[in-house]
Design a protein around this motif. Structure first.
Motif, PDB file in Angstrom:
ATOM      1  N   PHE A 202       0.842  -1.188   0.000  1.00  0.00           N
ATOM      2  CA  PHE A 202       0.000   0.000   0.000  1.00  0.00           C
ATOM      3  C   PHE A 202       0.883   1.245   0.000  1.00  0.00           C
ATOM      4  O   PHE A 202       1.861   1.343   0.750  1.00  0.00           O
ATOM      5  CB  PHE A 202      -0.893  -0.009   1.243  1.00  0.00           C
ATOM      6  CG  PHE A 202      -1.760   1.204   1.390  1.00  0.00           C
ATOM      7  CD1 PHE A 202      -2.984   1.272   0.755  1.00  0.00           C
ATOM      8  CD2 PHE A 202      -1.360   2.278   2.165  1.00  0.00           C
ATOM      9  CE1 PHE A 202      -3.789   2.391   0.886  1.00  0.00           C
ATOM     10  CE2 PHE A 202      -2.153   3.401   2.314  1.00  0.00           C
ATOM     11  CZ  PHE A 202      -3.378   3.457   1.667  1.00  0.00           C
ATOM     12  N   ASP A 203       0.543   2.216  -0.843  1.00  0.00           N
ATOM     13  CA  ASP A 203       1.287   3.469  -0.936  1.00  0.00           C
ATOM     14  C   ASP A 203       0.356   4.616  -0.571  1.00  0.00           C
ATOM     15  O   ASP A 203      -0.580   4.904  -1.317  1.00  0.00           O
ATOM     16  CB  ASP A 203       1.830   3.649  -2.358  1.00  0.00           C
ATOM     17  CG  ASP A 203       2.661   4.922  -2.514  1.00  0.00           C
ATOM     18  OD1 ASP A 203       2.792   5.679  -1.528  1.00  0.00           O
ATOM     19  OD2 ASP A 203       3.169   5.144  -3.626  1.00  0.00           O
ATOM     20  N   PRO A 204       0.571   5.296   0.565  1.00  0.00           N
ATOM     21  CA  PRO A 204      -0.318   6.392   0.949  1.00  0.00           C
ATOM     22  C   PRO A 204      -0.411   7.489  -0.103  1.00  0.00           C
ATOM     23  O   PRO A 204      -1.428   8.179  -0.187  1.00  0.00           O
ATOM     24  CB  PRO A 204       0.320   6.924   2.244  1.00  0.00           C
ATOM     25  CG  PRO A 204       1.097   5.773   2.782  1.00  0.00           C
ATOM     26  CD  PRO A 204       1.613   5.044   1.589  1.00  0.00           C
ATOM     27  N   ALA A 205       0.644   7.663  -0.905  1.00  0.00           N
ATOM     28  CA  ALA A 205       0.614   8.698  -1.940  1.00  0.00           C
ATOM     29  C   ALA A 205      -0.253   8.291  -3.121  1.00  0.00           C
ATOM     30  O   ALA A 205      -0.682   9.144  -3.905  1.00  0.00           O
ATOM     31  CB  ALA A 205       2.038   9.003  -2.409  1.00  0.00           C
ATOM     32  N   ASN A 206      -0.538   6.998  -3.279  1.00  0.00           N
ATOM     33  CA  ASN A 206      -1.372   6.484  -4.372  1.00  0.00           C
ATOM     34  C   ASN A 206      -2.133   5.274  -3.848  1.00  0.00           C
ATOM     35  O   ASN A 206      -1.826   4.132  -4.185  1.00  0.00           O
ATOM     36  CB  ASN A 206      -0.502   6.116  -5.578  1.00  0.00           C
ATOM     37  CG  ASN A 206      -1.331   5.881  -6.834  1.00  0.00           C
ATOM     38  OD1 ASN A 206      -2.565   5.977  -6.817  1.00  0.00           O
ATOM     39  ND2 ASN A 206      -0.671   5.562  -7.921  1.00  0.00           N
ATOM     40  N   PRO A 207      -3.134   5.492  -3.007  1.00  0.00           N
ATOM     41  CA  PRO A 207      -3.738   4.395  -2.237  1.00  0.00           C
ATOM     42  C   PRO A 207      -4.507   3.376  -3.063  1.00  0.00           C
ATOM     43  O   PRO A 207      -4.831   2.301  -2.554  1.00  0.00           O
ATOM     44  CB  PRO A 207      -4.673   5.129  -1.272  1.00  0.00           C
ATOM     45  CG  PRO A 207      -4.955   6.441  -1.916  1.00  0.00           C
ATOM     46  CD  PRO A 207      -3.704   6.804  -2.650  1.00  0.00           C
ATOM     47  N   LEU A 208      -4.809   3.672  -4.329  1.00  0.00           N
ATOM     48  CA  LEU A 208      -5.567   2.737  -5.154  1.00  0.00           C
ATOM     49  C   LEU A 208      -4.679   1.928  -6.088  1.00  0.00           C
ATOM     50  O   LEU A 208      -5.162   1.048  -6.802  1.00  0.00           O
ATOM     51  CB  LEU A 208      -6.604   3.504  -5.991  1.00  0.00           C
ATOM     52  CG  LEU A 208      -7.597   4.365  -5.217  1.00  0.00           C
ATOM     53  CD1 LEU A 208      -8.477   5.149  -6.174  1.00  0.00           C
ATOM     54  CD2 LEU A 208      -8.444   3.518  -4.288  1.00  0.00           C
ATOM     55  N   ALA A 209      -3.377   2.182  -6.095  1.00  0.00           N
ATOM     56  CA  ALA A 209      -2.501   1.644  -7.131  1.00  0.00           C
ATOM     57  C   ALA A 209      -2.310   0.134  -7.052  1.00  0.00           C
ATOM     58  O   ALA A 209      -2.095  -0.511  -8.077  1.00  0.00           O
ATOM     59  CB  ALA A 209      -1.143   2.341  -7.069  1.00  0.00           C
ATOM     60  N   HIS A 210      -2.355  -0.447  -5.861  1.00  0.00           N
ATOM     61  CA  HIS A 210      -1.987  -1.866  -5.735  1.00  0.00           C
ATOM     62  C   HIS A 210      -3.176  -2.810  -5.850  1.00  0.00           C
ATOM     63  O   HIS A 210      -2.989  -4.031  -5.821  1.00  0.00           O
ATOM     64  CB  HIS A 210      -1.262  -2.103  -4.409  1.00  0.00           C
ATOM     65  CG  HIS A 210      -2.124  -2.012  -3.188  1.00  0.00           C
ATOM     66  ND1 HIS A 210      -3.021  -0.997  -2.971  1.00  0.00           N
ATOM     67  CD2 HIS A 210      -2.228  -2.829  -2.094  1.00  0.00           C
ATOM     68  CE1 HIS A 210      -3.632  -1.173  -1.818  1.00  0.00           C
ATOM     69  NE2 HIS A 210      -3.171  -2.278  -1.265  1.00  0.00           N
ATOM     70  N   MET A 211      -4.390  -2.285  -5.995  1.00  0.00           N
ATOM     71  CA  MET A 211      -5.580  -3.127  -6.050  1.00  0.00           C
ATOM     72  C   MET A 211      -6.460  -2.745  -7.241  1.00  0.00           C
ATOM     73  O   MET A 211      -6.419  -1.607  -7.714  1.00  0.00           O
ATOM     74  CB  MET A 211      -6.387  -2.988  -4.762  1.00  0.00           C
ATOM     75  CG  MET A 211      -5.701  -3.510  -3.519  1.00  0.00           C
ATOM     76  SD  MET A 211      -5.492  -5.296  -3.506  1.00  0.00           S
ATOM     77  CE  MET A 211      -7.198  -5.857  -3.372  1.00  0.00           C
ATOM     78  N   SER A 212      -7.254  -3.711  -7.708  1.00  0.00           N
ATOM     79  CA  SER A 212      -8.201  -3.448  -8.786  1.00  0.00           C
ATOM     80  C   SER A 212      -9.456  -4.297  -8.564  1.00  0.00           C
ATOM     81  O   SER A 212      -9.422  -5.313  -7.852  1.00  0.00           O
ATOM     82  CB  SER A 212      -7.584  -3.781 -10.146  1.00  0.00           C
ATOM     83  OG  SER A 212      -8.461  -3.443 -11.202  1.00  0.00           O
ATOM     84  N   TYR A 213     -10.532  -3.876  -9.191  1.00  0.00           N
ATOM     85  CA  TYR A 213     -11.779  -4.634  -9.103  1.00  0.00           C
ATOM     86  C   TYR A 213     -11.787  -5.735 -10.158  1.00  0.00           C
ATOM     87  O   TYR A 213     -11.184  -5.594 -11.225  1.00  0.00           O
ATOM     88  CB  TYR A 213     -12.977  -3.704  -9.278  1.00  0.00           C
ATOM     89  CG  TYR A 213     -13.211  -2.838  -8.069  1.00  0.00           C
ATOM     90  CD1 TYR A 213     -13.966  -3.294  -7.000  1.00  0.00           C
ATOM     91  CD2 TYR A 213     -12.630  -1.573  -7.979  1.00  0.00           C
ATOM     92  CE1 TYR A 213     -14.154  -2.509  -5.864  1.00  0.00           C
ATOM     93  CE2 TYR A 213     -12.814  -0.782  -6.852  1.00  0.00           C
ATOM     94  CZ  TYR A 213     -13.570  -1.258  -5.796  1.00  0.00           C
ATOM     95  OH  TYR A 213     -13.743  -0.485  -4.675  1.00  0.00           O
ATOM     96  N   PRO A 214     -12.486  -6.862  -9.879  1.00  0.00           N
ATOM     97  CA  PRO A 214     -12.470  -8.015 -10.790  1.00  0.00           C
ATOM     98  C   PRO A 214     -13.434  -7.851 -11.956  1.00  0.00           C
ATOM     99  O   PRO A 214     -14.352  -7.033 -11.913  1.00  0.00           O
ATOM    100  CB  PRO A 214     -12.904  -9.160  -9.875  1.00  0.00           C
ATOM    101  CG  PRO A 214     -13.830  -8.496  -8.891  1.00  0.00           C
ATOM    102  CD  PRO A 214     -13.252  -7.128  -8.653  1.00  0.00           C
ATOM    103  N   GLY A 215     -13.206  -8.665 -12.983  1.00  0.00           N
ATOM    104  CA  GLY A 215     -14.122  -8.704 -14.109  1.00  0.00           C
ATOM    105  C   GLY A 215     -15.032  -9.905 -14.074  1.00  0.00           C
ATOM    106  O   GLY A 215     -16.156  -9.858 -14.559  1.00  0.00           O
ATOM    107  N   THR A 216     -14.558 -11.030 -13.539  1.00  0.00           N
ATOM    108  CA  THR A 216     -15.379 -12.234 -13.399  1.00  0.00           C
ATOM    109  C   THR A 216     -15.102 -12.837 -12.033  1.00  0.00           C
ATOM    110  O   THR A 216     -14.306 -12.307 -11.256  1.00  0.00           O
ATOM    111  CB  THR A 216     -15.054 -13.286 -14.485  1.00  0.00           C
ATOM    112  OG1 THR A 216     -13.768 -13.856 -14.202  1.00  0.00           O
ATOM    113  CG2 THR A 216     -15.044 -12.660 -15.877  1.00  0.00           C
TER     114      THR A 216
END
Length: 556
Positions: A202-216
């Motif tokens: 986890f990077d506080p400067a870019n908190p969304l960078a390490h995760m993504s939502y699934p497609g299936t």
């Protein structure tokens, strides 16, 4: 925020939260929770510092300004129903705005959902969260719908639980004057976290960078390219508010609610997650625990978390934490402005960092005891305000002061440096008792010293508390574990340590009578009565810095 097309069937159950649906077993479960504490801390985005706005926190009672997995496991209780879950979940608190006043909205019980299967089968590609894993969902600066809250993203919804969850909207809904028409009434927000991981921290400067939502729903194969290191269970939090006291004070075309981050739209709702699951508990449950919405098997059954793993509402509501920040957030009545520097920004563009908030009161850390209803007179001075950068503790005053924004280089800790020996003060310190006889010798009072917030001056947490603390028995405790210093604080805490960090001598600030012996003094609010064998203290300074945790990557 990244998003991908999402199989809506996989989360069809989320559209029917807390309402009657046909009974169906599936590989998901939900459990209740209650608010642990409301305070201005965020160990993800502002570790070791005051956060920019007030949060409502659920989970383990070891929640602190700086924490990791080990900290969560030191919790003595959790405010959620599943006992092995010491995770902390937190969201912005909500205020009711009318006639220039802001009233903190009471909170009801919350719900947390974990889904890890599809079509009635477990998804073998799901794994439990690694130690020290943390994640974030949403965007606190949003003031309109940018698409990230859709079916392929956070799935944020605000809804009124009266009349079949209507009205429902991505932002704060209109069209009602009460949400209290039945036993499950209340205004609620629902949001889910991403579940596909790229293996990075986890990077506080870019908190969304390490995760993504699934497609299936097909394990890591259902994750976007680059985010197939691991697939975790989908976690959704339902955050319930009790707005009954405001009935009749707003019209059906009004939106009187404001998030603590200055958002009157609801689009800026967001959530934080810091893993505290007991190792192995979630991995085991995901294989055989399939209650779906039937309630069977129960979560304390062998197929789920086992005997003793489930506590009732009375038990998890009893798990609370005294705020560690001495600040009025509205618990004692309406406020004229949101805590910290949070002017209300309606959008529709992204909220911007305030630049002209003027002075805001310095805030003093508190350790335990009675929550304060206002900022103490000792910290009534004004300092320039900021909400976007880490704020270190000033070692001389307990005020929390802003530091300049850094750009690319990460702050590195500096070695501790001696700041000199403080000679013994003995009886002139005003401490009682002036000395304590132990099996290792006579310990003498060194004086009254400031306890910094992060790191704590004499250790990360009390060595011994919840007992009838006195300075005498604290010294005996510290002597028994061969610590160099003993310190009591706020009448009922005992700290042991081998160095005194970021502190300063503050004679006269230690005036709290010990809960275990009223004839003795046990420090004060944010101040330690210090004892050592020779009555001397060697103080050290360490720079408070914005740290990035990097030690959990190998555990998956």
């Amino acid at each position: 925020m990244r998003s991908a097309s999402f199989n809506t069937k996989a989360f069809a159950f989320l559209a029917a939260l807390a309402v009657s649906v046909s009974a169906q077993q599936d590989y998901y479960f939900n459990f209740g929770g209650s608010t642990l504490v409301q305070e201005r801390l965020d160990p993800l985005l502002n570790p070791g510092a005051l956060s920019g706005h007030v949060h409502s926190v659920l989970g383990g009672n070891a929640f602190a300004a700086t924490m990791d997995f080990a900290t969560t496991q030191s919790s003595t209780c959790t405010s959620v129903a599943v006992v092995p879950d010491k995770t902390n979940y937190w969201v912005p608190s909500v205020y009711f705005r009318k006639n220039g006043k802001l009233t903190l909205v009471p909170e009801k019980s919350h719900k947390i959902y974990y889904k890890y299967g599809y079509d009635g089968k477990p998804d073998a590609g799901r794994t439990e969260f690694p130690k020290n894993f943390r994640m974030f969902a949403g965007n606190a600066n949003l003031r309109s719908d940018d698409g990230s809250h859709g079916s392929g993203g956070t799935q944020l919804n605000w809804l009124c639980h009266t009349l079949g969850e209507k009205p429902k909207a991505i932002g704060f809904p209109k069209g009602f004057t009460s949400c209290n028409g039945n036993n499950v009434g209340g205004l609620a927000a629902t949001m889910r976290f991403p579940s596909c991981w790229n293996g990075q921290d986890f990077d506080p400067a870019n908190p969304l960078a390490h995760m993504s939502y699934p497609g299936t729903q097909a394990g890591t194969a259902g994750c976007p390219q680059g985010f197939q290191k691991a697939r975790f269970p989908e976690v959704m939090v339902e955050y319930w508010l009790d707005i009954s006291q405001f009935d009749g004070q707003y019209g059906s075309d009004e939106v009187p609610w404001v998030l603590a981050n200055g958002d009157p739209t609801g689009y800026g709702f967001h959530m934080d997650f810091l893993n505290g699951w007991q190792e192995g508990a979630l991995a085991k449950a995901m294989k055989t625990c399939n209650p779906g919405n039937t309630g069977s098997p129960k979560l304390d059954s062998p197929q789920c978390f086992g005997a003793g793993a489930l506590q009732d509402g009375t038990a998890h509501r009893a798990c609370t934490k005294t705020s560690s920040i001495n600040e009025d957030i509205g618990l004692n009545g309406p406020l004229s402005q949101l805590p910290a520097c949070n002017p209300i920004q309606p959008g529709p563009g992204l909220a911007t960092k305030p630049t002209n908030c003027g002075g805001t009161p310095a805030v003093e850390p508190i350790s335990s005891g009675r929550p304060s209803s206002a900022i103490t007179s000792a910290t009534a001075g004004l300092v320039p305000s900021t909400t976007s950068v880490p704020i270190p503790v000033d070692s001389e005053s307990t005020s929390l002061l802003p530091v300049p924004q850094t750009t690319s280089a990460k702050a590195q800790p500096t070695p501790p440096t001696d700041t000199g020996i403080v000679p013994p003060s003995g009886g002139s310190s005003g401490l009682s008792p002036p000395s304590v006889n132990t099996t290792s010798g006579e310990w003498k009072a060194a004086g009254c010293f400031l306890d910094a917030l992060n790191p704590r001056s004499l250790g990360s947490r009390p060595e011994w508390w919840g007992q009838k603390i006195s300075s005498s028995n604290c010294v005996e405790r510290c002597a028994s574990i061969r610590a160099k210093y003993a310190g009591t604080e706020n009448g009922g805490q005992c700290f042991c340590g081998n160095e005194l960090i970021n502190s300063a001598s503050h004679p006269g600030k230690c005036t709290s009578k010990c809960v275990g012996d009223g004839s003795e003094i046990c420090g004060g609010a944010g101040h330690l009565s210090i004892y050592s064998l020779d009555g001397q203290v060697s103080m050290k300074k360490r720079r408070t810095h914005h740290r990035h945790s990097r030690h959990f990557l190998a555990s998956v």
